[in-house]
Design a protein around this motif. Structure first.
Motif, PDB file in Angstrom:
ATOM      1  N   ALA A  99       0.854  -1.185  -0.118  1.00 54.14           N
ATOM      2  CA  ALA A  99      -0.244  -0.149  -0.436  1.00 54.14           C
ATOM      3  C   ALA A  99       0.320   1.230   0.215  1.00 54.14           C
ATOM      4  O   ALA A  99       0.360   2.932  -0.858  1.00 54.14           O
ATOM      5  CB  ALA A  99      -1.038   0.099   1.208  1.00 54.14           C
ATOM      6  N   ALA A 100       2.103   1.192   0.875  1.00 57.53           N
ATOM      7  CA  ALA A 100       2.031   2.286   0.997  1.00 57.53           C
ATOM      8  C   ALA A 100       3.646   2.828  -0.526  1.00 57.53           C
ATOM      9  O   ALA A 100       3.496   3.690  -1.057  1.00 57.53           O
ATOM     10  CB  ALA A 100       3.868   2.056   1.823  1.00 57.53           C
ATOM     11  N   VAL A 101       3.755   1.780  -1.088  1.00 59.58           N
ATOM     12  CA  VAL A 101       4.758   2.037  -1.940  1.00 59.58           C
ATOM     13  C   VAL A 101       4.469   1.533  -3.266  1.00 59.58           C
ATOM     14  O   VAL A 101       5.469   1.261  -4.758  1.00 59.58           O
ATOM     15  CB  VAL A 101       5.933   1.480  -2.333  1.00 59.58           C
ATOM     16  N   GLY A 102       3.278   0.729  -3.391  1.00 63.51           N
ATOM     17  CA  GLY A 102       3.866  -0.161  -4.640  1.00 63.51           C
ATOM     18  C   GLY A 102       2.586   0.502  -6.309  1.00 63.51           C
ATOM     19  O   GLY A 102       2.422   1.390  -5.255  1.00 63.51           O
ATOM     20  N   SER A 103       2.954  -0.557  -7.256  1.00 62.28           N
ATOM     21  CA  SER A 103       2.559   0.252  -7.935  1.00 62.28           C
ATOM     22  C   SER A 103       0.989   0.324  -8.212  1.00 62.28           C
ATOM     23  O   SER A 103      -0.032  -0.785  -7.622  1.00 62.28           O
ATOM     24  CB  SER A 103       3.120  -0.238  -9.263  1.00 62.28           C
ATOM     25  N   ALA A 104       0.074   0.752  -8.829  1.00 58.92           N
ATOM     26  CA  ALA A 104      -0.967   0.339  -9.299  1.00 58.92           C
ATOM     27  C   ALA A 104      -1.270  -1.004  -9.340  1.00 58.92           C
ATOM     28  O   ALA A 104      -2.485  -1.908  -9.091  1.00 58.92           O
ATOM     29  CB  ALA A 104      -1.863   1.148 -10.578  1.00 58.92           C
ATOM     30  N   ALA A 105      -0.654  -1.697 -10.149  1.00 60.24           N
ATOM     31  CA  ALA A 105      -0.740  -3.223 -10.812  1.00 60.24           C
ATOM     32  C   ALA A 105      -0.270  -4.005 -10.105  1.00 60.24           C
ATOM     33  O   ALA A 105      -0.925  -4.865  -9.880  1.00 60.24           O
ATOM     34  CB  ALA A 105       0.419  -2.861 -11.884  1.00 60.24           C
ATOM     35  N   GLN A 106       0.638  -3.567  -9.092  1.00 60.95           N
ATOM     36  CA  GLN A 106       1.135  -4.185  -7.728  1.00 60.95           C
ATOM     37  C   GLN A 106       0.026  -4.678  -6.443  1.00 60.95           C
ATOM     38  O   GLN A 106      -0.483  -5.313  -5.875  1.00 60.95           O
ATOM     39  CB  GLN A 106       1.919  -4.104  -7.438  1.00 60.95           C
TER      40      GLN A 106
END
Lengths: 380, 398, 398
Positions: A99-106
């Protein structure tokens, strides 16, 4: 300033209390611990259904808009029941970092199914030499075409055997113990070249030693920025510490209640042993310790999302010092006041004691966090 | 849940700060800041300023002339005053006898006594402990015999704080010697100028005079000075104890104490560097700071329950226990920070504000006397052993 | 006064060390240093070797087949063996029932039982505690009813260490239920093979099986197996407790524990160096080291009193209190030194000599289990609370 729970938060507390009461009677827990996974899929599904796996995430990430207070509420109840489901590694650590640094896809591929209860995570940070230094990472990730190749070792990785994905802290640049040059990778639990040695921990959880032998991942496996993972991992661990503190307050309440009940009923010399002043005062000290632990957990839960990183780190370390101190006192006192029964496997008291002991060892002991707090206070 | 102050709370904090800055006499502020002893007049000047503003009795409801602060406002008021080096408010009038009078007293008594407490024109002291009844307060023996519309009081009280500065004393006296220990006690207000009262100083381990023995030799006290009914004084005493325990944790003062300790640790040298850079010592301060934070959040949790209409339960005894231990630890570390220079004993400087040159840094001569003196905090107001007894019985049901 | 050893004592220490090096199996020695559990054979093999040498009953007088050593030799013997990694001598035969038999037993009983104890041919266990009689031992309820030249014993004993390895058990039983609690108790020796004796394991928090429940169901015991007079078993029990308290401080084992803690700190990595480079951690080791030294000097002072013909007084209870706390603290620091690698639970390595590779360093395997297990030391042999009561009553006269 307002330190009261909202109505929704009170409902959440009631629901978590009910869950623990229904599912985690002590003998039941023993059975769950003895299953192959060490936790129950039906319990996990129920947590998903109750919305607990998504409650602390933002609505745009598919969550329900809560935060650390919600985590504190459920973790405290989990502590009372010594709940075994891997909430901390999956939701607080794994989910928290995505949630903190993931991409939209992740987020779509990982966070959304996690919230539905369909994916579990583990966080692999520790190595044999690291002790509690998050930057002491030597597992290497080297460029391999457009992707990366990971080689090295990780230790005491909670929930690795059940995890669909393991989030690995690896060195992509820099020298030993340098904070720059660390990168987070999302690695499939069954990736080729990844081998596991699984084992139970002292307090009946499951962990593994992991060996990475040229494990190949794509460029999209990088979580956050290359070489920039240290602050992300540090914040994730701080959030995990605060959640653990909440779990510990639940453990302390439960073990204090059990001890209080025991000294009211156990008779020696013709009277309940709770009539002896020396035990009364020790029981009061347990009670006071648990109060302080609850206070520090609340403080840390309220400050863990502060804008200033020093405030966040100090909050987590301050709470961990208190929990280490109070947990040790309550655990050791509970055993002592239970006498011989306290050191047997038979009663719940020794299991709370073991969990409180392991919580002190996780992510840094009382002494480690006292040093960290002191250094942060000095630098400020 | 939200830790941040609302806009109104923030505004209130600013108002308190501005008031303290404008009204706290500079010399009093200086004494508090440097840990020096305050005289009667120092307290009075500050308390009378607060009285004019209506804030001296900051815990009282509006009905009796208090400001009717919310728990958050109380917290802010106490903290801002401490941060600005205001002296602690002497509790005997405002926090002790005042609430007893407005809760149990007659209309006449309220009118007679409350205004002077609100304005700090009368100095009160407390007559509870006796040579033979310390922790076991109910065993007290000072006797009050009714003769017409007076009581004749005989006996002695001890550990009477600042009685040598007081105009009035509130006393627990035995009015029925045949009743059970806790029955047969009454709550009397006595003018210190009444013939038959003598005050004898008790000198403390630090050489200071803050407590006394008070002797009553056929002291004539009007029956009109009885608060509540005869033989029901224990009810007042219990009420007063419960009222007292919350503030006794002294969190704002301890926060200030930790800051002062850090200043000293920055000034003291150790191996050519400031002492605060010694990791062992810095960790001791860190540990203390964490203890203060834990205590503060415990108090905030209690205040939050009160704000929702709950009453503080006997578990607030825990605040007194930890609060007193923390105060002691602060003075202990401060003394350790000073090291060998804590040894010189300079009573002139310590007690009489003389102009002599201090030996070592100025804060040094205060360190050991404060450490010695602060041992009292785990003893007075019901020793910590008694507090644990209360929790054990009332909260844990043992 | 002289702390130095005489040449004779030095020569004796060398002799003990040589003996240990020649007779202690390397596998057993390795288990001691890595903190793993011994099996029965490890103990028996070592104790038989000591028995052959005549050293097993090292505290016994010559008259009963002991070596008749002075206190210095006993002290050296215990310390050298601990340094060499010998397992602790299981006390139930040699230190407990043996002295009871030679002090209170008949000549027939001495001839019958002492040789098997001296040689370690017979393994003993202790039947004292019962489910309802822990700290309050005199409350025991196991009944022995006389029928002709036998007693019929019924009841349950608990916390019986090594009952599953034992050939014989010595028991306190109630022979007269009408007498006061401490009267009406007798001291019986019972063959574990007698029909009606059954043993049920109690699994400890670390997963270990050391202690048991022992059930006695119509067990027929010859009257000839009673030590001392009927109804006077409490005298034996008191004698035995006094005898036990001295060695229970476990100073030699704690000295070894501190040494291995330092060794572990030297190998545990931290920030590219080792834990031994962490001032806060080494200060904690120093602190426990000093506590061990203080305890050792206290024990030496008690031994010196004994050497002059004095009897150890109840103040040796403090040795048990401090000794247990110190053992616990060493185990705690050892676990903290291991850090996260204390978390894996490895019963195979811990209990069963398996060949698997440990997770983390070898010393990590027993770290947490040992910490959990050592909590028992402040409970058994009279809990520390009971020991403090003894000191308070017998030494301080409270």
């Amino acid at each position: 300033m307002d330190l009261s729970l909202s109505d929704e938060q009170k409902q959440l507390q009631d629901a978590a209390e009910r869950f623990v009461r229904d599912k985690y009677a002590f003998e039941n827990r023993r059975k769950i611990a003895a299953t192959e996974k060490g936790w129950l899929p039906e319990n996990w599904a129920q947590m998903a259904e109750l919305g607990w796996l998504g409650m602390s995430f933002k609505e745009e990430d598919g969550g329900y808009g809560g935060g650390p207070i919600e985590t504190m509420i459920v973790m405290e109840q989990f502590g009372k029941g010594l709940v075994l489901e891997p909430f901390l590694p999956t939701v607080v650590l794994g989910g928290g970092m995505i949630a903190a640094v993931g991409s939209a896809a992740q987020k779509e591929a990982l966070l959304a199914p996690m919230i539905e209860g369909k994916k579990q995570f583990a966080f692999a940070w520790l190595e044999r030499q690291s002790r509690y230094n998050l930057a002491d990472v030597s597992l290497k990730a080297t460029k391999e075409g457009s992707g990366w190749s990971l080689s090295g070792h990780k230790g005491v990785v909670y929930n690795a055997a059940s995890a669909d994905q393991i989030i690995v802290l690896a060195r992509t640049a820099g020298s030993a113990r340098e904070e720059k040059g660390l990168t987070l990778f999302v690695v499939d639990g069954n990736a080729k070249g990844l081998s596991r040695r699984d084992y139970p921990t002292q307090d009946s959880l499951r962990a593994s030693e992991l060996t990475f032998d040229k494990v190949s991942v794509g460029a999209d496996a990088v979580l956050g920025t290359v070489d920039g993972a240290f602050p992300v991992a540090e914040d994730a661990v701080d959030r995990a510490i605060v959640a653990l503190c909440a779990e510990a307050t639940g453990c302390m309440d439960a073990v204090n209640a059990a001890t209080l009940e025991y000294i009211k009923t156990r008779k020696q010399f013709g009277v309940p042993i709770g009539k002896f002043q020396v035990l009364q005062h020790r029981m009061v000290d347990c009670f006071t310790n648990a109060q302080e632990a609850r206070s520090m957990t609340l403080m840390a839960s309220l400050k863990i999302e502060d804008k200033d990183p020093v405030v966040r780190h100090k909050a987590a370390s301050g709470a961990k010092v208190q929990i280490g101190k109070s947990g040790k006192f309550c655990g050791q006192s509970a055993v002592q006041m239970h006498g011989g029964m306290g050191v047997t496997d038979e009663l719940s008291v020794s299991h709370y004691f073991k969990r409180l002991t392991m919580i002190d060892l996780m992510f840094g002991t009382q002494q480690h966090h006292l040093t960290r707090y002191s250094n942060l206070a000095m630098a400020a | 849940m939200d830790l941040a102050f609302t806009a109104e709370e923030q505004k209130f904090a600013d108002e308190v700060r501005a008031f303290v800055k404008a009204n706290l006499p500079a010399d009093v502020r200086d004494k508090v800041k440097n840990g020096k002893h305050l005289g009667r007049d120092d307290y009075m000047r500050w308390q009378q300023a607060l009285g004019k503003k209506g804030w001296l009795v900051y815990t009282w409801p509006k009905k009796y002339g208090g400001p009717g602060f919310t728990p958050a406002q109380r917290y802010i008021f106490e903290n801002v005053c401490a941060e600005e080096y205001a002296p602690g408010i002497i509790p005997f009038g405002t926090k002790m006898v005042g609430p007893v009078i407005y809760t149990f007293g007659s209309e006449e008594q309220k009118q007679k006594y409350l205004p002077a407490i609100r304005e700090s024109t009368v100095w009160w002291c407390q007559g509870y402990s006796e040579p033979g009844s310390g922790s076991d307060l109910a065993s007290l023996r000072t006797k009050a015999e009714k003769q017409g519309d007076h009581y004749i009081v005989n006996g002695s009280k001890t550990w009477n704080t600042m009685g040598h500065w007081a105009d009035w004393i509130f006393c627990l006296v035995r009015t029925d010697s045949k009743a059970k220990p806790q029955e047969g006690i009454s709550f009397l207000l006595i003018d210190m100028k009444t013939p038959g009262i003598t005050v004898k100083p008790i000198i403390m381990a630090d050489g200071g005079h803050e407590v006394n023995e008070v002797f009553f030799d056929n002291v004539k006290v009007p029956v009109a000075n009885l608060v509540g009914k005869e033989n029901e004084g224990w009810t007042c005493a219990k009420f007063l104890l419960a009222n007292e325990r919350l503030g006794i944790a002294a969190v704002p003062q301890s926060k200030r104490g930790v800051e002062a300790l850090k200043d000293i640790a920055r000034a003291e040298q150790d191996n050519g560097k400031p002492l605060i850079e010694n990791p062992g010592f810095a960790e001791k301060i860190a540990d203390l700071e964490i203890q203060v934070t834990a205590l503060e959040f415990t108090e905030l949790r209690v205040l939050s329950q009160m704000a929702q209409g709950g009453q503080p339960g006997p578990e607030v005894s825990g605040l007194k226990i930890r609060g007193s231990e923390i105060q002691q630890r602060i003075t202990e570390l401060t003394m350790e920070a000073v090291g060998e220079y804590a040894a010189p004993y300079l009573p002139g400087l310590l007690w009489h504000g003389s102009n002599e040159e201090p030996v070592g840094p100025e804060y040094a001569h205060l360190a050991a006397p404060r450490y010695f003196n602060t041992r009292k905090t785990t003893i007075y107001g019901g020793s910590n052993e008694i507090q644990k007894g209360i929790i054990s019985k009332m909260v844990l049901g043992l | 006064m002289d702390l130095a050893l005489t040449p004779e004592h030095q020569a004796f220490a060398d002799e003990v060390r040589d003996f240990a090096r020649q007779n202690l199996s390397p596998a057993t020695r390795e288990k001691t240093f890595s903190g793993k559990h011994y099996d029965k054979a490890d103990h028996v093999e070592w104790q038989k070797a000591l028995g052959r040498k005549g050293w097993l009953p090292y505290t016994w007088p010559k008259k009963y087949g002991g070596p008749g050593w002075d206190v210095t030799r006993r002290f050296l013997f215990e310390n050298v063996l601990a340094e060499e990694g010998a397992p602790r001598i299981i006390p139930f035969g040699v230190k407990m029932v043996g002295p009871v038999i030679y002090t209170f037993g008949t000549d027939e009983q001495k001839e019958r039982f002492l040789p098997g104890i001296r040689s370690s041919e017979v393994a003993w266990c202790q039947g004292y505690s019962e489910p309802g009689a822990g700290s309050d031992l005199a409350n025991l309820r196991t009944r022995a009813v006389r029928e002709g030249d036998h007693y019929i014993v019924n009841g349950q004993k608990t916390w019986t260490s090594f009952a599953h390895w034992a050939d014989w058990i010595f028991c306190l039983v109630r022979t007269n239920p009408d007498a006061k609690p401490q009267e009406g108790i007798s001291f019986l020796l019972i063959d574990m093979k007698t029909p009606g004796v059954s043993v049920r394991p109690i699994i400890m928090t670390d997963g270990a099986h050391h202690v048991n429940d022992v059930f006695l169901d119509n067990v027929k015991v010859p009257v000839a197996n009673r030590i001392g007079k009927e109804g006077e078993g409490w005298t034996c029990a008191k004698f035995l407790l006094a005898n036990e308290r001295l060695g229970i401080a476990e100073v030699p084992a704690s000295k070894r524990g501190v040494r291995s803690l330092r060794d572990i700190a030297r190998t545990e990595p931290q920030d590219g160096r080792t834990l031994a480079d962490d001032p806060a951690f080494v200060a904690q080791i120093a602190d426990i080291d000093l506590q061990v030294q203080a305890l050792e000097m206290s024990e030496l002072r008690a031994l010196s009193t004994m050497a002059l013909g004095g009897a150890p007084g109840p103040e040796v209870s403090t040795l048990k209190i401090r000794g247990s706390e110190i053992q616990q603290r060493i185990a705690e620091l050892t676990m903290e030194a291991v850090g996260e690698y204390a978390q894996p639970y490895q019963p195979g390595m811990l209990f069963h000599d398996t060949n698997e590779t440990p997770i983390g360093p070898d010393h990590a395997v027993p770290a947490a289990p040992r910490y959990f297990n050592m909590r028992k030391t402040s409970i058994y042999g009279g809990s520390n609370e009971i020991q403090k009561n003894i000191v308070s009553k017998m030494v301080l006269g409270l």
